[in-house]
Design an enzyme around this catalytic site. Structure first.
Site, PDB file in Angstrom:
ATOM      1  N   LYS A  14      -3.806 -13.091  -1.417  1.00 19.42           N
ATOM      2  CA  LYS A  14      -5.012 -12.472  -0.838  1.00 19.42           C
ATOM      3  C   LYS A  14      -6.281 -13.120  -1.388  1.00 19.42           C
ATOM      4  CE  LYS A  14      -3.900  -8.293  -2.302  1.00 19.42           C
ATOM      5  NZ  LYS A  14      -2.635  -8.538  -3.033  1.00 19.42           N
ATOM      6  N   ARG A  89      -5.646   0.779  -0.759  1.00 19.60           N
ATOM      7  CA  ARG A  89      -4.301   0.727  -1.337  1.00 19.60           C
ATOM      8  C   ARG A  89      -3.582   2.061  -1.276  1.00 19.60           C
ATOM      9  NH1 ARG A  89      -5.286  -4.016  -5.006  1.00 19.60           N
ATOM     10  NH2 ARG A  89      -3.357  -4.350  -6.140  1.00 19.60           N
ATOM     11  N   ARG A 128       0.887 -17.782 -13.016  1.00 12.16           N
ATOM     12  CA  ARG A 128      -0.548 -17.587 -13.244  1.00 12.16           C
ATOM     13  C   ARG A 128      -0.793 -16.932 -14.604  1.00 12.16           C
ATOM     14  NH1 ARG A 128      -3.865 -13.970  -9.191  1.00 12.16           N
ATOM     15  NH2 ARG A 128      -2.479 -12.424 -10.068  1.00 12.16           N
ATOM     16  N   ARG A 134      -4.795 -12.615 -17.477  1.00 19.75           N
ATOM     17  CA  ARG A 134      -4.590 -11.284 -16.888  1.00 19.75           C
ATOM     18  C   ARG A 134      -3.369 -10.653 -17.526  1.00 19.75           C
ATOM     19  NH1 ARG A 134      -5.277 -10.768 -10.412  1.00 19.75           N
ATOM     20  NH2 ARG A 134      -3.977  -8.955 -10.852  1.00 19.75           N
ATOM     21  N   ARG A 146       3.887  -2.940 -10.516  1.00 17.50           N
ATOM     22  CA  ARG A 146       2.898  -3.201  -9.451  1.00 17.50           C
ATOM     23  C   ARG A 146       3.589  -3.271  -8.084  1.00 17.50           C
ATOM     24  NH1 ARG A 146       0.344  -8.465 -11.861  1.00 17.50           N
ATOM     25  NH2 ARG A 146      -0.954  -8.568  -9.980  1.00 17.50           N
TER      26      ARG A 146
HETATM   27  P1  AP5 Z   1      -3.547 -14.663  -5.417  1.00 18.78           P
HETATM   28  O1  AP5 Z   1      -4.316 -15.326  -4.340  1.00 18.78           O
HETATM   29  O2  AP5 Z   1      -4.263 -14.270  -6.640  1.00 18.78           O
HETATM   30  O3  AP5 Z   1      -2.755 -13.414  -4.816  1.00 18.78           O
HETATM   31  P2  AP5 Z   1      -3.229 -11.907  -4.645  1.00 18.78           P
HETATM   32  O4  AP5 Z   1      -2.530 -11.374  -3.458  1.00 18.78           O
HETATM   33  O5  AP5 Z   1      -4.721 -11.854  -4.653  1.00 18.78           O
HETATM   34  O6  AP5 Z   1      -2.591 -11.303  -5.946  1.00 18.78           O
HETATM   35  P3  AP5 Z   1      -3.200 -10.368  -7.088  1.00 18.78           P
HETATM   36  O7  AP5 Z   1      -2.546 -10.660  -8.365  1.00 18.78           O
HETATM   37  O8  AP5 Z   1      -4.685 -10.374  -7.042  1.00 18.78           O
HETATM   38  O9  AP5 Z   1      -2.612  -9.048  -6.604  1.00 18.78           O
HETATM   39  P4  AP5 Z   1      -2.919  -7.613  -6.923  1.00 18.78           P
HETATM   40  O10 AP5 Z   1      -3.096  -7.025  -5.577  1.00 18.78           O
HETATM   41  O11 AP5 Z   1      -1.909  -7.004  -7.810  1.00 18.78           O
HETATM   42  O12 AP5 Z   1      -4.210  -7.664  -7.850  1.00 18.78           O
HETATM   43  P5  AP5 Z   1      -5.616  -6.988  -7.778  1.00 18.78           P
HETATM   44  O13 AP5 Z   1      -6.529  -7.810  -8.537  1.00 18.78           O
HETATM   45  O14 AP5 Z   1      -5.966  -6.603  -6.391  1.00 18.78           O
HETATM   46  O15 AP5 Z   1      -2.311 -15.614  -5.752  1.00 18.78           O
HETATM   47  C1  AP5 Z   1      -1.442 -15.330  -6.818  1.00 18.78           C
HETATM   48  C2  AP5 Z   1      -1.011 -16.650  -7.490  1.00 18.78           C
HETATM   49  O16 AP5 Z   1      -0.274 -17.403  -6.557  1.00 18.78           O
HETATM   50  C3  AP5 Z   1      -2.182 -17.539  -7.898  1.00 18.78           C
HETATM   51  O17 AP5 Z   1      -1.867 -18.186  -9.104  1.00 18.78           O
HETATM   52  C4  AP5 Z   1      -2.322 -18.551  -6.762  1.00 18.78           C
HETATM   53  O18 AP5 Z   1      -2.825 -19.779  -7.186  1.00 18.78           O
HETATM   54  C5  AP5 Z   1      -0.858 -18.686  -6.310  1.00 18.78           C
HETATM   55  N1  AP5 Z   1      -0.740 -18.969  -4.863  1.00 18.78           N
HETATM   56  C6  AP5 Z   1      -1.499 -18.478  -3.863  1.00 18.78           C
HETATM   57  N2  AP5 Z   1      -1.080 -18.951  -2.665  1.00 18.78           N
HETATM   58  C7  AP5 Z   1      -0.020 -19.756  -2.925  1.00 18.78           C
HETATM   59  C8  AP5 Z   1       0.836 -20.524  -2.111  1.00 18.78           C
HETATM   60  N3  AP5 Z   1       0.693 -20.565  -0.769  1.00 18.78           N
HETATM   61  N4  AP5 Z   1       1.856 -21.219  -2.703  1.00 18.78           N
HETATM   62  C9  AP5 Z   1       2.006 -21.179  -4.060  1.00 18.78           C
HETATM   63  N5  AP5 Z   1       1.203 -20.485  -4.887  1.00 18.78           N
HETATM   64  C10 AP5 Z   1       0.204 -19.766  -4.331  1.00 18.78           C
HETATM   65  O19 AP5 Z   1      -5.336  -5.628  -8.559  1.00 18.78           O
HETATM   66  C11 AP5 Z   1      -5.074  -5.611  -9.949  1.00 18.78           C
HETATM   67  C12 AP5 Z   1      -5.053  -4.171 -10.442  1.00 18.78           C
HETATM   68  O20 AP5 Z   1      -6.347  -3.580 -10.243  1.00 18.78           O
HETATM   69  C13 AP5 Z   1      -4.084  -3.239  -9.715  1.00 18.78           C
HETATM   70  O21 AP5 Z   1      -2.790  -3.289 -10.254  1.00 18.78           O
HETATM   71  C14 AP5 Z   1      -4.766  -1.881  -9.952  1.00 18.78           C
HETATM   72  O22 AP5 Z   1      -4.525  -1.417 -11.238  1.00 18.78           O
HETATM   73  C15 AP5 Z   1      -6.234  -2.228  -9.852  1.00 18.78           C
HETATM   74  N6  AP5 Z   1      -6.729  -2.121  -8.468  1.00 18.78           N
HETATM   75  C16 AP5 Z   1      -7.228  -3.119  -7.681  1.00 18.78           C
HETATM   76  N7  AP5 Z   1      -7.588  -2.651  -6.484  1.00 18.78           N
HETATM   77  C17 AP5 Z   1      -7.304  -1.322  -6.496  1.00 18.78           C
HETATM   78  C18 AP5 Z   1      -7.430  -0.286  -5.530  1.00 18.78           C
HETATM   79  N8  AP5 Z   1      -7.911  -0.521  -4.301  1.00 18.78           N
HETATM   80  N9  AP5 Z   1      -7.037   0.956  -5.890  1.00 18.78           N
HETATM   81  C19 AP5 Z   1      -6.569   1.236  -7.120  1.00 18.78           C
HETATM   82  N10 AP5 Z   1      -6.412   0.296  -8.080  1.00 18.78           N
HETATM   83  C20 AP5 Z   1      -6.779  -0.967  -7.769  1.00 18.78           C
HETATM   84 MG    MG Z   2      -6.149 -10.788  -5.821  1.00 17.01          MG
END
Ligand code: AP5
Ligand code: MG
Length: 199
Positions: A14, A89, A128, A134, A146
């Site tokens: 994402k 979410r 990552r 992280r 997660r």
């Molecule tokens: P990346 O692009 O970072 O993927 P992502 O889907 O953004 O993954 P996240 O780790 O951000 O997911 P998440 O939803 O758990 O985290 P968030 O920050 O929202 O890619 C991941 C890796 O893969 C990278 O290293 C990238 O380089 C690699 N990659 C990408 N594309 C690729 C490809 N095609 N091929 C190979 N490699 C590739 O949330 C974190 C925490 O915050 C949650 O657990 C929660 O505690 C809190 N939080 C956030 N939002 C909310 C909400 N709305 N409500 C409640 N809590 C929340």
């Molecule tokens: Mg993300």
């Protein structure tokens, strides 16, 4: 107005795709994960509270994230197009987002869900975790937590957008550019069906 939700499990790409999309379509990127990590690095009270949930792979309470999104939408009052990444979410967040957009006389135009196998997701996150700093990426138990939260609380809200015929799945494996092209095709197709004064 064009409002996109990039949907999908942790590690599905994402954030990676959002960076490219905001540049191409001039969208305002609202990533609750990034905004919460900013609060943590600024050591704000909200950041301290959020960290205790994030480190365990649990969701931060709805009222906290909805409050963040509300103030971002307020901050970008005159902006037209938004990209929501990692939000909503939960059913309560989806409901709150509908209401907030309604006040702006707009709505969600399209939800694109990145489809990636769990095996690939784990590989990406652990990889990552070696460099990102992280804490939720380094521990496999937290990664599984997660995924469980995603399955139980986030994946079900797809139904809400399916009913509105706004939901589409996109293959999330392949090169970053291949996936980006698929996403752009879906966005361009959807934009063509919207009246031009709405975006
Ligand atoms: P990346 O692009 O970072 O993927 P992502 O889907 O953004 O993954 P996240 O780790 O951000 O997911 P998440 O939803 O758990 O985290 P968030 O920050 O929202 O890619 C991941 C890796 O893969 C990278 O290293 C990238 O380089 C690699 N990659 C990408 N594309 C690729 C490809 N095609 N091929 C190979 N490699 C590739 O949330 C974190 C925490 O915050 C949650 O657990 C929660 O505690 C809190 N939080 C956030 N939002 C909310 C909400 N709305 N409500 C409640 N809590 C929340
Ligand atoms: Mg993300």
């Amino acid at each position: 107005m064009f409002n996109l939700i990039l949907f999908g499990p942790p590690g599905s790409g994402k954030g990676t795709q959002s960076e490219k999309l905001v540049e191409k379509y001039q969208l305002i990127h609202l990533s609750t994960g990034n905004l919460l990590r900013e609060e943590i690095s600024n050591r704000t009270p909200l950041g301290v509270e959020a960290k205790s949930f994030m480190d365990k792979g649990q969701l931060v309470p709805d009222e906290v994230v909805v409050g963040i999104i509300d103030s971002c939408l307020e901050h970008h009052k005159d902006a037209a197009d938004f990209l929501f990444d990692g939000f909503p979410r939960t059913a309560a967040q989806a409901d709150a987002l509908d209401k907030l957009l309604n006040l702006k006389k707009t709505e969600i135009s399209l939800v694109l869900a990145l489809d990636v196998t769990e095996e690939e997701l784990i590989k990406r996150l652990l990889n990552r975790g070696k460099t990102s700093g992280r804490s939720d990426d380094t521990n496999e138990t937290v990664i599984h937590q997660r995924f469980a939260v995603y399955k139980n609380e986030t994946a079900p809200i797809a139904e809400h957008y399916k009913k509105l015929r706004r939901f589409q799945t996109v293959k999330g494996e392949g090169t970053i550019d291949e996936i980006f092209n698929l996403i752009c095709q879906a966005i361009d197709k959807r934009m063509k069906t919207l009246p031009s004064d709405l975006w």
